[in-house]
Design an enzyme around this catalytic site. Sequence first.
Site: not given
Length: 339
Positions: A95, A117, A159, A204, A214, A218, A222, A225, A229, A241
Site C-alpha cells: 500500500r 507521476k 523536454e 517543472k 494536475e 500542471r 502536456n 503529449h 502519446h 518518447h
Amino acid sequence: MGSSVAEHAPAHRYAIITDSNVGPIYGSRALNSFSPGSAELLTFAAGEASKNRESWHRLTDNLLGLGFGRDTTVVAVGGGVVGDLAGFVAATFMRGVQFVQVPTSLLAMIDASIGGKTGVDTPVGKNLVGVFHNPAAVVVDPQTLATLPLNTLRTGFAEAIKHGAIADSGYFEFVKRELPLLLAPGSKAGDVLSRIIVRSIEIKAGIVVRDERERGLRKVLNFGHTIGHALESLSGYELAHGDAVAIGMALESAIAERAGIAEAGTSAAIRDALSTAGLPVDRPRAISGEGILESMRADKKARGGRIEYALPRCIGAMAGSDSGWAVTVDEDIVREVLT
C-alpha cells in the site's frame, strides 16, 4: 548514492530497480554504495514495451519473494521508463513505500523524475494505469549522461525546448542557441548542460508544486503529449518518447495557430528549435491522421468524448487561465494539420 538515499529515505532494506541497459553500467556500483546485505538489485528488460502490468507483477512478486516489507525504500536507477515503473511498484507495494529517483537520462532528469507521476502502459494507450506517488528525493548526477548515445541525449532536449516554450522565452532561445555545441561530437559543454538541467527542473518543479494532481496549471506540461502519446502507442513504442513529443509539439503548435489561439510564427519557432536539435517534426507516414485522432480519444486527458490539448499562446506562455488550462479544438482543424 547509498548515503544520499539513506539520508532522505531511510529504510531497513533497499530495492534498487533498473533495466537491462543501465544495470550493467551502474547496477553493481549502486548496490555496493549501500551497507552490505541491505540492498537487492532487480532488473527488467529495457524499453517502453516493458512498462506494463506484467513487469509490475513480476517486480512486486520478486520483492515479496525476497522478504521485503513496509520498511523498504525502492530506488529507481535509470531513465523515464525505470522511474515510472519502479515508482508504480513503490506506490502499490504494501500500500505504498518510500522511493527515490536516480535518473540517468536527460529526459528523466529534467522531466520524468519530477512530479510523482508513476504508472504503466496498456494496449489501449500510454500511462493509463498509474498513481501519483512523490519520491522522497531525486538524485541527479549529470556525469551519467556521458554514457548515453548521442541520439538518446538528443531526445531529452525535446523536454527542455518544451519547458522554454511553455514558460520562459529567454530559456527557449538559450537552449536553441546552445544546441549545436551541446550535440557536437565530444562536446565539452558540461556547464551549459548543467544550466539546462537546473533551469528545466526549476520550471517543472515550480509548476508541479502549484498543482500536484494536475487539476489545473500542471496541464500545460502536456504540450506535445496528446499527439505524442498517440504516436508512441501507434508505433508499438518503437518511436522514442522525446521524438514523439517533438512531433507532437510541432503539430499541436500548428493546430494552435490554425485555431487562432497562438500568435503567428509560434509554430515556426518551435519547429526551428526542434530541427536544430535534430528532432523529427512531421507525422510518420506509416501512421495515419485518423489513427492518431482515434488513439487520442482514448487518452486519459480526453473529457466528455472531446480531446483536450495544452496549447501555446506564444513562445513562453500557454493558452488558458486559472479557470482552465486545457483547450478543445474543432476536429476539422486537427484533421487538416494531421493530414
